[in-house]
Design an enzyme around this catalytic site. Sequence first.
Site, PDB file in Angstrom:
ATOM      1  CG  HIS A 209      16.727  18.406  12.318  1.00  8.90           C
ATOM      2  ND1 HIS A 209      18.001  18.797  12.578  1.00  8.90           N
ATOM      3  CD2 HIS A 209      16.777  17.055  12.162  1.00  8.90           C
ATOM      4  CE1 HIS A 209      18.800  17.749  12.566  1.00  8.90           C
ATOM      5  NE2 HIS A 209      18.087  16.673  12.326  1.00  8.90           N
TER       6      HIS A 209
HETATM    7  N1  UDP Z   1      22.667  20.575   5.159  1.00 10.28           N
HETATM    8  C1  UDP Z   1      22.454  20.955   3.826  1.00 10.28           C
HETATM    9  N2  UDP Z   1      21.577  21.968   3.572  1.00 10.28           N
HETATM   10  C2  UDP Z   1      20.913  22.630   4.560  1.00 10.28           C
HETATM   11  C3  UDP Z   1      21.128  22.220   5.910  1.00 10.28           C
HETATM   12  C4  UDP Z   1      21.997  21.178   6.158  1.00 10.28           C
HETATM   13  O1  UDP Z   1      23.048  20.391   2.901  1.00 10.28           O
HETATM   14  O2  UDP Z   1      20.151  23.537   4.263  1.00 10.28           O
HETATM   15  C5  UDP Z   1      23.596  19.450   5.427  1.00 10.28           C
HETATM   16  C6  UDP Z   1      24.632  19.709   6.492  1.00 10.28           C
HETATM   17  O3  UDP Z   1      25.782  20.318   5.954  1.00 10.28           O
HETATM   18  C7  UDP Z   1      24.924  18.313   7.025  1.00 10.28           C
HETATM   19  C8  UDP Z   1      23.586  17.619   6.870  1.00 10.28           C
HETATM   20  O4  UDP Z   1      22.822  18.377   5.941  1.00 10.28           O
HETATM   21  O5  UDP Z   1      25.864  17.632   6.216  1.00 10.28           O
HETATM   22  C9  UDP Z   1      22.890  17.577   8.213  1.00 10.28           C
HETATM   23  O6  UDP Z   1      21.656  17.017   8.037  1.00 10.28           O
HETATM   24  P1  UDP Z   1      20.576  17.002   9.209  1.00 10.28           P
HETATM   25  O7  UDP Z   1      20.740  18.226  10.026  1.00 10.28           O
HETATM   26  O8  UDP Z   1      19.285  16.735   8.514  1.00 10.28           O
HETATM   27  O9  UDP Z   1      20.898  15.673   9.982  1.00 10.28           O
HETATM   28  P2  UDP Z   1      21.888  15.203  11.117  1.00 10.28           P
HETATM   29  O10 UDP Z   1      23.263  15.658  10.765  1.00 10.28           O
HETATM   30  O11 UDP Z   1      21.409  15.767  12.413  1.00 10.28           O
HETATM   31  O12 UDP Z   1      21.752  13.739  11.075  1.00 10.28           O
END
Ligand code: UDP
Length: 378
Positions: A209
Amino acid sequence: MGTGAACDPVTLVCGTRPELIKCGPLIRYFGERVSVIYTGQHYDSSMYDQILRDIARPGRFHELALGGTRRGRQLGAAIAAVDEILGGAPPAAVLVQGDTTSALAGALAANANNLPLVHVEAGLRSYDRAMPEEHNRVAIDHLSDLCCAPTELNRRNLLVEKVPAQRIVVTGNTVVEALRTAAPDSAARDGMLSRLGLAADGYVVATIHRPENVDDRHNLELILRELAALPLPVVVPAHPRMVRRVAEFGLAALLDGLRVVEPLAYPAFLALVSGAAVVVSDSGGIQEEVSVLKRPVVVVRRSTERPEIEGTFGTLVPPGPRIHQEVLRWLDDVPARRAQLAAIPSPYGDGSPSARIAAAVRRLVAPPVMSAPMVAAT
Ligand code: UDP
């Protein structure tokens, strides 16, 4: 200090899925004593309602709807809205987590109201100035009165930038508690996998993403082609930003070879990752979670602010053929590699990071009564 221990009310400012997940343990810890301001930066119900259902209820929940606009506009609107709320009911401290636009807005609004500011997940650095998140985290760390650094490396990053040592505390990362609370047991996991027609260790999970990957047509195409060519089923809980870009760039046909699903609730996502042979992701939080779930991750990014897992749980690769090569490397002798990872402790700590953070917040807002008087007695 036990759950709900006496501490002055705090306000937590956040606005995205990962912040809600990682702040969950703090909200549970503070209970009635925390009010949450949610800016609505993530507003898609698959990313928000889904996650909100599984976290504890705070004392108050202010729900704003400031998502869906350009970054600068969103930042300005969020500062103004948070300022209004903080001005009406000043808390003893304001907490922000991570590196989002919402976290920066919360930090600036706290600063404008002369309120003590606490940065949870402080000191992460990618040194990649093309990432807005890098600017956000640097700015928040330097505005903060208390920097809660998850790891010793994060503490050192802050010291190098001359953040005074007394402003830093190493706490671990609340993600380890969030994960422990949410992860389903193995029977529930196996039930979910069989409903999806998946076998443990027989599939790959991929989440993509970040703007550097999905806003660039060439990179997005490279990544999707690499994923589709893998020799195992690839399950993709699709982030709304990726879905939008795939449509805009006319790349929908490349999803045909993948099992694209809606973003999952946190427990279901953890179940999926914990049964995966390999994870391919550009997420920050997932890099931490695999170190608790003992799964390998191929990190598709230019840089990472989480080098703690490099060479053990994770490998950083650019979009392109190295994705395939790295996944195949992990698939070679899965039991041996799995045993190797099982023996490595998570660098993000264990126990209760939220209790350590809460204790440090309490010290910040209630300094010891025996400290030196500010004005000499006459
Ligand atoms: N996550 C979730 N459902 C999904 C995909 C990801 O709950 O279908 C969780 C994942 O376990 C992690 C968080 O969302 O805790 C990651 O979010 P994202 O990838 O949006 O953001 P980033 O970590 O890059 O800030």
